[in-house]
Design a protein around this motif. Sequence first.
Motif, PDB file in Angstrom:
ATOM      1  N   VAL A 239      13.383   3.327 -16.485  1.00  8.58           N
ATOM      2  CA  VAL A 239      12.414   3.089 -15.411  1.00  8.58           C
ATOM      3  C   VAL A 239      12.806   1.828 -14.644  1.00  8.58           C
ATOM      4  N   ALA A 240      12.886   1.939 -13.326  1.00  9.68           N
ATOM      5  CA  ALA A 240      13.126   0.796 -12.448  1.00  9.68           C
ATOM      6  C   ALA A 240      12.627   1.156 -11.064  1.00  9.68           C
ATOM      7  N   VAL A 241      12.162   0.142 -10.339  1.00 13.91           N
ATOM      8  CA  VAL A 241      11.546   0.373  -9.031  1.00 13.91           C
ATOM      9  C   VAL A 241      12.292  -0.429  -7.974  1.00 13.91           C
ATOM     10  N   LEU A 242      12.817   0.251  -6.973  1.00  7.29           N
ATOM     11  CA  LEU A 242      13.437  -0.450  -5.848  1.00  7.29           C
ATOM     12  C   LEU A 242      12.414  -1.319  -5.132  1.00  7.29           C
ATOM     13  N   PRO A 243      12.832  -2.503  -4.637  1.00 13.53           N
ATOM     14  CA  PRO A 243      14.212  -2.963  -4.467  1.00 13.53           C
ATOM     15  C   PRO A 243      14.742  -3.881  -5.572  1.00 13.53           C
TER      16      PRO A 243
ATOM     17  N   GLY B  36      -5.626   8.070   2.067  1.00 12.32           N
ATOM     18  CA  GLY B  36      -4.690   7.278   1.291  1.00 12.32           C
ATOM     19  C   GLY B  36      -3.257   7.734   1.330  1.00 12.32           C
ATOM     20  N   LEU B  37      -2.887   8.547   2.321  1.00 11.29           N
ATOM     21  CA  LEU B  37      -1.486   8.950   2.414  1.00 11.29           C
ATOM     22  C   LEU B  37      -0.634   7.742   2.788  1.00 11.29           C
ATOM     23  N   PRO B  38       0.579   7.647   2.223  1.00 12.45           N
ATOM     24  CA  PRO B  38       1.409   6.469   2.500  1.00 12.45           C
ATOM     25  C   PRO B  38       1.842   6.403   3.954  1.00 12.45           C
ATOM     26  N   ARG B  39       1.760   5.211   4.523  1.00 10.02           N
ATOM     27  CA  ARG B  39       2.185   4.975   5.900  1.00 10.02           C
ATOM     28  C   ARG B  39       3.132   3.787   5.892  1.00 10.02           C
ATOM     29  N   LEU B  40       4.358   4.016   6.307  1.00  9.96           N
ATOM     30  CA  LEU B  40       5.348   2.952   6.321  1.00  9.96           C
ATOM     31  C   LEU B  40       5.016   1.942   7.410  1.00  9.96           C
ATOM     32  N   ASP B  41       5.168   0.666   7.091  1.00  4.42           N
ATOM     33  CA  ASP B  41       4.985  -0.392   8.079  1.00  4.42           C
ATOM     34  C   ASP B  41       5.941  -0.135   9.247  1.00  4.42           C
ATOM     35  N   PRO B  42       5.446  -0.119  10.495  1.00  6.33           N
ATOM     36  CA  PRO B  42       6.332   0.126  11.639  1.00  6.33           C
ATOM     37  C   PRO B  42       7.539  -0.808  11.675  1.00  6.33           C
ATOM     38  N   ALA B  43       7.378  -2.028  11.180  1.00  9.84           N
ATOM     39  CA  ALA B  43       8.498  -2.968  11.170  1.00  9.84           C
ATOM     40  C   ALA B  43       9.592  -2.542  10.196  1.00  9.84           C
ATOM     41  N   GLU B  44       9.250  -1.698   9.227  1.00 11.01           N
ATOM     42  CA  GLU B  44      10.218  -1.219   8.239  1.00 11.01           C
ATOM     43  C   GLU B  44      10.785   0.149   8.601  1.00 11.01           C
TER      44      GLU B  44
ATOM     45  N   ALA C 203       0.832  -1.204   0.000  1.00 11.53           N
ATOM     46  CA  ALA C 203       0.000   0.000   0.000  1.00 11.53           C
ATOM     47  C   ALA C 203       0.867   1.255   0.000  1.00 11.53           C
ATOM     48  N   PHE C 204       1.950   1.228   0.786  1.00 12.59           N
ATOM     49  CA  PHE C 204       2.866   2.374   0.824  1.00 12.59           C
ATOM     50  C   PHE C 204       3.466   2.616  -0.556  1.00 12.59           C
ATOM     51  N   ASP C 205       4.000   1.563  -1.168  1.00 13.19           N
ATOM     52  CA  ASP C 205       4.627   1.708  -2.478  1.00 13.19           C
ATOM     53  C   ASP C 205       3.619   2.157  -3.534  1.00 13.19           C
ATOM     54  N   ALA C 206       2.411   1.614  -3.471  1.00 12.02           N
ATOM     55  CA  ALA C 206       1.386   2.009  -4.437  1.00 12.02           C
ATOM     56  C   ALA C 206       1.014   3.480  -4.279  1.00 12.02           C
ATOM     57  N   ALA C 207       0.905   3.924  -3.029  1.00  8.58           N
ATOM     58  CA  ALA C 207       0.573   5.325  -2.774  1.00  8.58           C
ATOM     59  C   ALA C 207       1.689   6.246  -3.253  1.00  8.58           C
ATOM     60  N   GLU C 208       2.938   5.835  -3.053  1.00 10.17           N
ATOM     61  CA  GLU C 208       4.064   6.636  -3.533  1.00 10.17           C
ATOM     62  C   GLU C 208       4.051   6.732  -5.054  1.00 10.17           C
ATOM     63  N   ARG C 209       3.790   5.621  -5.741  1.00 14.58           N
ATOM     64  CA  ARG C 209       3.762   5.655  -7.207  1.00 14.58           C
ATOM     65  C   ARG C 209       2.639   6.589  -7.685  1.00 14.58           C
ATOM     66  N   GLU C 210       1.485   6.493  -7.046  1.00 11.20           N
ATOM     67  CA  GLU C 210       0.367   7.353  -7.436  1.00 11.20           C
ATOM     68  C   GLU C 210       0.693   8.823  -7.167  1.00 11.20           C
TER      69      GLU C 210
END
Length: 270
Positions: A93-97, A168-176, A7-14
Amino acid sequence: MIDTTEAFDAAEREMWDGRAEAYAGSFARLCAYPVPALLDAAGVTAGSHVLDVGTGTGTAAVAALERGARVAAVDAEAGMVAAARGRGVDARVAVLPELPYEDGEFDAVVANFVVNHVGRPRAALAELRRVLRPGGRLAVTLWGARRGAGQELLGRAVQAAQAVPAAGLPRLDPAEDFPRTPQGVAGLLTEAGFTGVRAEETAWDHRATRDEWWSGAAGGVATIGRVVTAQTPETIARIRSAYDRLADELTDTDGRLRLPHVAVLASGTA
Protein backbone atom coordinates in the motif's frame (compact mmCIF):
# COMPACT_ATOMS: atom_id res chain seq x y z
CA MET A 1 -11.32 23.35 6.22
CA ILE A 2 -10.30 20.70 3.67
CA ASP A 3 -8.92 22.10 0.41
CA THR A 4 -9.94 21.02 -3.10
CA THR A 5 -6.99 18.70 -3.63
CA GLU A 6 -7.43 16.96 -0.28
CA ALA A 7 -11.16 16.60 -1.00
CA PHE A 8 -10.41 15.08 -4.41
CA ASP A 9 -7.97 12.55 -2.97
CA ALA A 10 -10.33 11.68 -0.11
CA ALA A 11 -13.21 11.14 -2.52
CA GLU A 12 -11.04 8.90 -4.71
CA ARG A 13 -9.98 6.79 -1.72
CA GLU A 14 -13.61 6.43 -0.62
CA MET A 15 -14.69 5.61 -4.18
CA TRP A 16 -12.29 2.66 -4.47
CA ASP A 17 -12.41 1.42 -0.89
CA GLY A 18 -13.58 -2.20 -0.82
CA ARG A 19 -14.19 -2.31 -4.60
CA ALA A 20 -11.41 -4.73 -5.61
CA GLU A 21 -13.73 -7.68 -6.22
CA ALA A 22 -16.30 -5.62 -8.15
CA TYR A 23 -13.50 -4.07 -10.22
CA ALA A 24 -11.93 -7.44 -10.99
CA GLY A 25 -15.27 -8.73 -12.25
CA SER A 26 -16.00 -5.80 -14.53
CA PHE A 27 -13.69 -2.95 -15.53
CA ALA A 28 -10.38 -4.74 -14.89
CA ARG A 29 -10.53 -6.53 -18.24
CA LEU A 30 -11.23 -3.22 -19.97
CA CYS A 31 -8.16 -1.60 -18.40
CA ALA A 32 -5.99 -4.59 -19.32
CA TYR A 33 -6.16 -3.88 -23.05
CA PRO A 34 -3.37 -1.23 -23.28
CA VAL A 35 -0.98 -3.12 -20.99
CA PRO A 36 1.22 -4.70 -23.70
CA ALA A 37 1.69 -1.31 -25.39
CA LEU A 38 2.26 0.31 -21.99
CA LEU A 39 5.07 -2.12 -21.16
CA ASP A 40 6.57 -1.70 -24.63
CA ALA A 41 6.56 2.09 -24.23
CA ALA A 42 8.34 1.74 -20.87
CA GLY A 43 10.95 -0.58 -22.38
CA VAL A 44 10.09 -3.47 -20.07
CA THR A 45 12.11 -6.57 -20.94
CA ALA A 46 13.66 -9.52 -19.12
CA GLY A 47 15.75 -8.27 -16.22
CA SER A 48 14.15 -4.81 -16.05
CA HIS A 49 13.43 -3.53 -12.55
CA VAL A 50 9.85 -2.27 -12.84
CA LEU A 51 7.46 -0.39 -10.59
CA ASP A 52 3.74 -0.68 -11.33
CA VAL A 53 2.01 2.27 -9.69
CA GLY A 54 -1.72 1.95 -9.03
CA THR A 55 -1.49 -1.74 -9.80
CA GLY A 56 -5.15 -2.48 -9.08
CA THR A 57 -5.57 -6.24 -9.20
CA GLY A 58 -2.05 -6.57 -10.62
CA THR A 59 -2.65 -6.89 -14.36
CA ALA A 60 0.32 -4.83 -15.58
CA ALA A 61 2.60 -6.23 -12.88
CA VAL A 62 1.77 -9.82 -13.84
CA ALA A 63 2.37 -9.03 -17.52
CA ALA A 64 5.77 -7.54 -16.63
CA LEU A 65 6.64 -10.63 -14.59
CA GLU A 66 5.75 -12.78 -17.60
CA ARG A 67 8.35 -10.80 -19.57
CA GLY A 68 10.98 -11.77 -17.02
CA ALA A 69 11.14 -8.41 -15.26
CA ARG A 70 11.69 -7.86 -11.53
CA VAL A 71 8.52 -6.14 -10.38
CA ALA A 72 7.33 -4.12 -7.40
CA ALA A 73 3.84 -2.66 -7.24
CA VAL A 74 1.81 -0.24 -5.15
CA ASP A 75 -1.82 0.74 -4.83
CA ALA A 76 -3.68 3.05 -2.48
CA GLU A 77 -6.40 0.49 -1.76
CA ALA A 78 -5.59 -2.45 0.50
CA GLY A 79 -8.03 -4.78 -1.23
CA MET A 80 -6.35 -4.17 -4.58
CA VAL A 81 -2.95 -4.88 -3.00
CA ALA A 82 -4.27 -8.15 -1.56
CA ALA A 83 -5.65 -9.16 -4.96
CA ALA A 84 -2.32 -8.39 -6.65
CA ARG A 85 -0.41 -10.33 -3.98
CA GLY A 86 -2.73 -13.25 -4.61
CA ARG A 87 -1.42 -13.29 -8.18
CA GLY A 88 2.21 -13.43 -7.05
CA VAL A 89 2.97 -9.70 -7.19
CA ASP A 90 5.25 -8.01 -4.64
CA ALA A 91 2.68 -5.30 -3.85
CA ARG A 92 2.27 -2.87 -0.97
CA VAL A 93 0.00 0.00 0.00
CA ALA A 94 1.29 3.45 -0.98
CA VAL A 95 -0.40 6.69 -1.99
CA LEU A 96 0.93 9.12 -4.57
CA PRO A 97 2.72 11.50 -4.48
CA GLU A 98 4.81 9.63 -1.89
CA LEU A 99 6.43 6.29 -2.71
CA PRO A 100 8.48 4.11 -0.31
CA TYR A 101 11.44 3.70 -2.68
CA GLU A 102 14.90 5.17 -3.11
CA ASP A 103 15.91 7.68 -5.76
CA GLY A 104 16.71 6.02 -9.09
CA GLU A 105 15.64 2.56 -7.94
CA PHE A 106 13.80 1.46 -11.09
CA ASP A 107 14.53 1.02 -14.78
CA ALA A 108 10.89 1.51 -15.71
CA VAL A 109 7.70 2.82 -14.10
CA VAL A 110 4.21 2.16 -15.46
CA ALA A 111 0.94 3.72 -14.34
CA ASN A 112 -2.12 2.26 -16.05
CA PHE A 113 -5.11 4.63 -15.64
CA VAL A 114 -3.69 6.22 -12.49
CA VAL A 115 -2.79 9.85 -13.25
CA ASN A 116 -6.48 10.70 -13.65
CA HIS A 117 -7.13 9.50 -10.07
CA VAL A 118 -4.67 11.72 -8.15
CA GLY A 119 -5.31 15.23 -6.90
CA ARG A 120 -1.75 16.42 -7.66
CA PRO A 121 -0.82 14.93 -11.03
CA ARG A 122 2.32 17.08 -11.42
CA ALA A 123 3.63 16.10 -7.99
CA ALA A 124 2.78 12.47 -8.76
CA LEU A 125 4.77 12.54 -12.01
CA ALA A 126 7.70 14.22 -10.24
CA GLU A 127 7.68 11.35 -7.74
CA LEU A 128 7.62 8.77 -10.52
CA ARG A 129 10.60 10.52 -12.10
CA ARG A 130 12.42 10.52 -8.74
CA VAL A 131 12.31 6.74 -8.42
CA LEU A 132 13.52 6.20 -12.00
CA ARG A 133 17.23 5.89 -12.75
CA PRO A 134 18.64 8.40 -15.24
CA GLY A 135 17.59 7.11 -18.63
CA GLY A 136 14.74 5.07 -17.14
CA ARG A 137 11.39 5.05 -18.87
CA LEU A 138 7.91 6.07 -17.71
CA ALA A 139 4.71 5.04 -19.48
CA VAL A 140 1.19 6.06 -18.45
CA THR A 141 -2.34 5.63 -19.71
CA LEU A 142 -5.38 7.71 -18.85
CA TRP A 143 -8.84 8.40 -20.13
CA GLY A 144 -8.80 11.39 -22.46
CA ALA A 145 -11.20 14.00 -23.72
CA ARG A 146 -12.27 11.95 -26.73
CA ARG A 147 -14.53 9.11 -25.72
CA GLY A 148 -15.83 6.08 -27.54
CA ALA A 149 -19.47 5.01 -27.64
CA GLY A 150 -18.74 2.27 -25.12
CA GLN A 151 -17.53 4.83 -22.61
CA GLU A 152 -20.77 6.76 -22.94
CA LEU A 153 -23.24 3.89 -22.56
CA LEU A 154 -23.65 3.86 -18.79
CA GLY A 155 -23.70 7.66 -18.57
CA ARG A 156 -26.39 7.82 -21.24
CA ALA A 157 -28.47 5.36 -19.23
CA VAL A 158 -28.12 7.52 -16.11
CA GLN A 159 -29.27 10.59 -18.06
CA ALA A 160 -32.16 8.74 -19.68
CA ALA A 161 -33.38 7.66 -16.25
CA GLN A 162 -33.20 11.28 -15.03
CA ALA A 163 -31.08 10.23 -12.07
CA VAL A 164 -30.05 12.92 -9.61
CA PRO A 165 -26.34 13.84 -9.50
CA ALA A 166 -24.41 12.07 -6.76
CA ALA A 167 -23.02 14.22 -3.98
CA GLY A 168 -19.32 14.33 -3.21
CA LEU A 169 -17.96 13.38 -6.61
CA PRO A 170 -14.26 14.23 -6.90
CA ARG A 171 -13.46 17.51 -8.63
CA LEU A 172 -9.87 18.27 -9.53
CA ASP A 173 -8.59 21.72 -8.58
CA PRO A 174 -8.53 23.76 -11.83
CA ALA A 175 -4.94 24.74 -11.04
CA GLU A 176 -4.00 21.04 -11.13
CA ASP A 177 -5.97 20.15 -14.25
CA PHE A 178 -4.56 19.69 -17.75
CA PRO A 179 -5.93 19.07 -21.26
CA ARG A 180 -6.93 15.43 -21.61
CA THR A 181 -5.46 15.16 -25.10
CA PRO A 182 -2.21 13.61 -26.35
CA GLN A 183 -0.74 17.11 -26.53
CA GLY A 184 -1.94 17.97 -23.04
CA VAL A 185 -0.58 14.78 -21.48
CA ALA A 186 2.72 15.16 -23.34
CA GLY A 187 3.00 18.69 -21.97
CA LEU A 188 2.38 17.38 -18.45
CA LEU A 189 5.21 14.84 -18.74
CA THR A 190 7.54 17.43 -20.24
CA GLU A 191 6.72 19.83 -17.40
CA ALA A 192 7.65 17.07 -14.93
CA GLY A 193 11.13 16.86 -16.49
CA PHE A 194 10.76 13.90 -18.85
CA THR A 195 12.46 14.03 -22.25
CA GLY A 196 11.70 12.37 -25.56
CA VAL A 197 8.02 12.46 -24.64
CA ARG A 198 5.53 10.75 -26.92
CA ALA A 199 1.75 10.63 -26.55
CA GLU A 200 -0.97 9.17 -28.73
CA GLU A 201 -4.49 7.89 -28.59
CA THR A 202 -5.17 4.19 -28.49
CA ALA A 203 -8.61 2.83 -29.35
CA TRP A 204 -10.17 -0.60 -28.97
CA ASP A 205 -13.50 -2.41 -28.75
CA HIS A 206 -14.05 -3.97 -25.36
CA ARG A 207 -16.19 -7.12 -25.38
CA ALA A 208 -18.42 -7.95 -22.42
CA THR A 209 -21.83 -9.35 -21.59
CA ARG A 210 -24.53 -6.91 -20.55
CA ASP A 211 -24.48 -8.17 -16.99
CA GLU A 212 -20.68 -7.97 -16.75
CA TRP A 213 -20.57 -4.37 -17.96
CA TRP A 214 -23.47 -3.39 -15.70
CA SER A 215 -21.89 -5.09 -12.66
CA GLY A 216 -19.11 -2.50 -12.39
CA ALA A 217 -21.54 0.37 -12.04
CA ALA A 218 -23.89 -1.65 -9.82
CA GLY A 219 -20.91 -2.54 -7.63
CA GLY A 220 -20.00 1.12 -7.11
CA VAL A 221 -16.82 1.04 -9.20
CA ALA A 222 -15.40 4.41 -10.36
CA THR A 223 -17.38 7.61 -10.79
CA ILE A 224 -20.22 5.98 -12.71
CA GLY A 225 -20.58 3.42 -9.94
CA ARG A 226 -20.79 6.10 -7.32
CA VAL A 227 -23.51 7.84 -9.33
CA VAL A 228 -25.56 4.67 -9.82
CA THR A 229 -25.32 3.40 -6.25
CA ALA A 230 -26.32 6.82 -4.87
CA GLN A 231 -29.80 6.46 -6.40
CA THR A 232 -32.96 5.00 -4.92
CA PRO A 233 -33.80 1.40 -5.83
CA GLU A 234 -36.53 2.67 -8.13
CA THR A 235 -34.12 4.95 -9.98
CA ILE A 236 -31.51 2.20 -10.26
CA ALA A 237 -34.18 0.02 -11.88
CA ARG A 238 -34.91 2.81 -14.37
CA ILE A 239 -31.21 3.16 -15.13
CA ARG A 240 -30.93 -0.58 -15.77
CA SER A 241 -33.96 -0.49 -18.05
CA ALA A 242 -32.50 2.42 -20.02
CA TYR A 243 -29.14 0.66 -20.12
CA ASP A 244 -30.66 -2.50 -21.60
CA ARG A 245 -32.48 -0.45 -24.24
CA LEU A 246 -29.41 1.58 -25.21
CA ALA A 247 -27.19 -1.49 -25.15
CA ASP A 248 -29.09 -2.83 -28.16
CA GLU A 249 -27.12 -0.31 -30.26
CA LEU A 250 -23.83 -1.92 -29.21
CA THR A 251 -24.83 -5.59 -29.15
CA ASP A 252 -22.99 -7.84 -31.58
CA THR A 253 -24.39 -10.86 -33.41
CA ASP A 254 -23.16 -13.14 -30.62
CA GLY A 255 -25.24 -11.26 -28.05
CA ARG A 256 -22.24 -9.63 -26.37
CA LEU A 257 -21.52 -5.92 -26.23
CA ARG A 258 -18.91 -4.33 -28.47
CA LEU A 259 -17.85 -1.20 -26.55
CA PRO A 260 -15.53 1.28 -28.34
CA HIS A 261 -13.08 2.99 -25.98
CA VAL A 262 -10.37 5.60 -26.43
CA ALA A 263 -7.45 6.36 -24.09
CA VAL A 264 -4.17 8.28 -24.15
CA LEU A 265 -0.84 6.45 -23.90
CA ALA A 266 2.20 8.62 -23.09
CA SER A 267 5.83 7.88 -22.32
CA GLY A 268 9.09 9.65 -21.63
CA THR A 269 12.64 9.27 -20.34
CA ALA A 270 13.90 10.40 -16.93
